[in-house]
Design a protein around this motif. Structure first.
Motif, PDB file in Angstrom:
ATOM      1  N   GLU A 111       0.246   1.493   2.493  1.00 25.67           N
ATOM      2  CA  GLU A 111       0.057   1.385   3.948  1.00 25.67           C
ATOM      3  C   GLU A 111       1.055   0.448   4.607  1.00 25.67           C
ATOM      4  O   GLU A 111       1.315   0.554   5.810  1.00 25.67           O
ATOM      5  N   ALA A 112       1.589  -0.515   3.846  1.00 24.18           N
ATOM      6  CA  ALA A 112       2.498  -1.501   4.435  1.00 24.18           C
ATOM      7  C   ALA A 112       3.384  -2.097   3.351  1.00 24.18           C
ATOM      8  O   ALA A 112       3.024  -2.101   2.166  1.00 24.18           O
ATOM      9  N   ILE A 113       4.543  -2.583   3.767  1.00 20.96           N
ATOM     10  CA  ILE A 113       5.452  -3.286   2.857  1.00 20.96           C
ATOM     11  C   ILE A 113       5.906  -4.573   3.527  1.00 20.96           C
ATOM     12  O   ILE A 113       6.480  -4.553   4.624  1.00 20.96           O
ATOM     13  N   VAL A 114       5.625  -5.689   2.885  1.00 19.37           N
ATOM     14  CA  VAL A 114       6.078  -6.996   3.357  1.00 19.37           C
ATOM     15  C   VAL A 114       7.431  -7.284   2.712  1.00 19.37           C
ATOM     16  O   VAL A 114       7.576  -7.169   1.492  1.00 19.37           O
ATOM     17  N   CYS A 115       8.406  -7.663   3.522  1.00 21.29           N
ATOM     18  CA  CYS A 115       9.749  -7.945   3.017  1.00 21.29           C
ATOM     19  C   CYS A 115      10.087  -9.421   3.216  1.00 21.29           C
ATOM     20  O   CYS A 115       9.682 -10.036   4.203  1.00 21.29           O
ATOM     21  N   ALA A 116      10.853  -9.966   2.281  1.00 22.57           N
ATOM     22  CA  ALA A 116      11.188 -11.391   2.311  1.00 22.57           C
ATOM     23  C   ALA A 116      12.208 -11.747   3.370  1.00 22.57           C
ATOM     24  O   ALA A 116      12.413 -12.930   3.655  1.00 22.57           O
ATOM     25  N   SER A 117      12.858 -10.737   3.977  1.00 16.69           N
ATOM     26  CA  SER A 117      13.834 -10.995   5.035  1.00 16.69           C
ATOM     27  C   SER A 117      13.986  -9.747   5.888  1.00 16.69           C
ATOM     28  O   SER A 117      13.617  -8.638   5.471  1.00 16.69           O
ATOM     29  N   GLY A 157      -6.981  -3.981   8.423  1.00 20.37           N
ATOM     30  CA  GLY A 157      -7.744  -3.193   7.466  1.00 20.37           C
ATOM     31  C   GLY A 157      -6.921  -2.598   6.341  1.00 20.37           C
ATOM     32  O   GLY A 157      -7.435  -1.805   5.537  1.00 20.37           O
ATOM     33  N   LYS A 158      -5.662  -2.983   6.236  1.00 19.55           N
ATOM     34  CA  LYS A 158      -4.800  -2.442   5.189  1.00 19.55           C
ATOM     35  C   LYS A 158      -5.083  -3.138   3.855  1.00 19.55           C
ATOM     36  O   LYS A 158      -5.220  -4.350   3.795  1.00 19.55           O
ATOM     37  N   GLN A 159      -5.147  -2.338   2.790  1.00 24.07           N
ATOM     38  CA  GLN A 159      -5.442  -2.871   1.458  1.00 24.07           C
ATOM     39  C   GLN A 159      -4.385  -2.497   0.418  1.00 24.07           C
ATOM     40  O   GLN A 159      -4.400  -3.003  -0.700  1.00 24.07           O
ATOM     41  N   HIS A 160      -3.467  -1.642   0.786  1.00 25.58           N
ATOM     42  CA  HIS A 160      -2.403  -1.214  -0.135  1.00 25.58           C
ATOM     43  C   HIS A 160      -1.065  -1.705   0.426  1.00 25.58           C
ATOM     44  O   HIS A 160      -0.378  -0.992   1.160  1.00 25.58           O
ATOM     45  N   ILE A 161      -0.757  -2.954   0.085  1.00 29.77           N
ATOM     46  CA  ILE A 161       0.399  -3.643   0.668  1.00 29.77           C
ATOM     47  C   ILE A 161       1.387  -4.008  -0.440  1.00 29.77           C
ATOM     48  O   ILE A 161       1.055  -4.759  -1.355  1.00 29.77           O
ATOM     49  N   SER A 162       2.587  -3.469  -0.355  1.00 26.65           N
ATOM     50  CA  SER A 162       3.636  -3.763  -1.336  1.00 26.65           C
ATOM     51  C   SER A 162       4.544  -4.878  -0.828  1.00 26.65           C
ATOM     52  O   SER A 162       4.417  -5.326   0.323  1.00 26.65           O
ATOM     53  N   TYR A 163       5.467  -5.275  -1.687  1.00 30.17           N
ATOM     54  CA  TYR A 163       6.362  -6.385  -1.343  1.00 30.17           C
ATOM     55  C   TYR A 163       7.772  -6.120  -1.846  1.00 30.17           C
ATOM     56  O   TYR A 163       7.960  -5.666  -2.984  1.00 30.17           O
ATOM     57  N   MET A 164       8.758  -6.401  -1.000  1.00 28.28           N
ATOM     58  CA  MET A 164      10.171  -6.316  -1.365  1.00 28.28           C
ATOM     59  C   MET A 164      10.774  -7.708  -1.238  1.00 28.28           C
ATOM     60  O   MET A 164      10.791  -8.287  -0.149  1.00 28.28           O
ATOM     61  N   GLY A 165      11.242  -8.248  -2.350  1.00 29.34           N
ATOM     62  CA  GLY A 165      11.724  -9.622  -2.325  1.00 29.34           C
ATOM     63  C   GLY A 165      13.101  -9.807  -2.914  1.00 29.34           C
ATOM     64  O   GLY A 165      13.825  -8.850  -3.206  1.00 29.34           O
TER      65      GLY A 165
END
Length: 252
Positions: free
Chosen positions: A171-177, A111-119
């Protein structure tokens, strides 16, 4: 004798792949010579020349964005490359889109909609550009406003950039590694943002041990090493022609 050229000796992901390679080649009666390219095309070519002088039976090379594939391709059936694509010799790649899609889908299903990314800087075509594009595609599909930063493949870089990808609603952060995930998780810990979950890539046990609010995607590094070694041995015995494999990722 099989030559193995890594890009970094201190890379946890490549070391997992090497473990898979060694398991296969040792069982087949081969020994190994391990060398490091340090992401240098010139150094890679120098290593290849040395290995040829030593009359190694075959070579497995961990590719990178600026790798000079022509020198590897000249070895034909005596070579397999990992992590980059080439039509002229066998290769084993990672599903860079699927890796990020797995993490994004996991968060969206929660249900998370505010997801950032670190690449990683997009000049790196795989870990950098492909994984960033996968994040953008997932955001578009899930109607999520993208928020991302890219830097160096180091926990220090990710740590310094974390403040630029967090908002009150994040709400979450997706990281590339996993390396980046450690830097992000450390900064979030300092900021007291235990509400933000972090994902990495690499299946490093240390990540979730130190930072419980994290998980990691396993790109299949060990299996990729296994596959590359099996391809090479079959090619050396004349049982296999040029083959291209993509290793499937899984949620750890």
């Amino acid at each position: 004798m099989v030559g193995i050229i890594l890009s970094r000796l201190d890379s946890p992901s490549e070391n997992k792949a090497v473990s898979g390679i060694l398991e296969v080649i040792y069982q087949a009666g081969y020994d190994a010579v391990i060398m490091e390219s340090q992401f240098s095309a010139e150094k890679t070519n120098e290593h290849l020349a040395v290995l040829q002088k030593r009359n190694v039976d075959g070579v497995i090379v961990f590719g990178f964005s600026d790798c000079d594939l022509s020198a590897i391709e000249a070895l034909k059936h005596k070579a397999v490359v990992i992590a980059v694509d080439t039509d002229r010799i066998s290769s084993v790649g990672y599903d860079n889109h699927g890796i990020i899609e797995l993490a994004m889908n996991h968060f969206v299903q929660q249900g998370k909609q505010h997801i950032s990314y670190m690449g990683v800087d997009p000049s790196d075509k795989t870990t950098g550009l492909m994984r960033l594009n996968a994040y953008k595609a997932c955001c578009q599909k899930a109607d999520i406003a993208p928020c991302y930063q890219t830097g160096q493949l180091s926990h220090e870089s990710a740590y310094q950039l974390t403040d630029d990808v967090i908002r009150p609603e994040t709400e979450a952060i997706v990281c590339a590694s996993d390396t980046l995930a450690m830097g992000v998780a450390k900064r979030l810990q300092e900021l007291g943002r235990s509400d933000i979950q972090v994902s990495g890539v690499g299946a490093t046990d240390l990540l979730s041990f130190i930072f419980p609010n994290t998980f990691s995607i396993d790109p299949g590094y060990f299996k990729a090493g296994h596959a590359s070694a099996n391809l090479l041995i079959k090619q050396l015995s004349g049982q296999q022609s040029i083959t291209h494999l993509t290793q499937e990722a899984s949620l750890k």
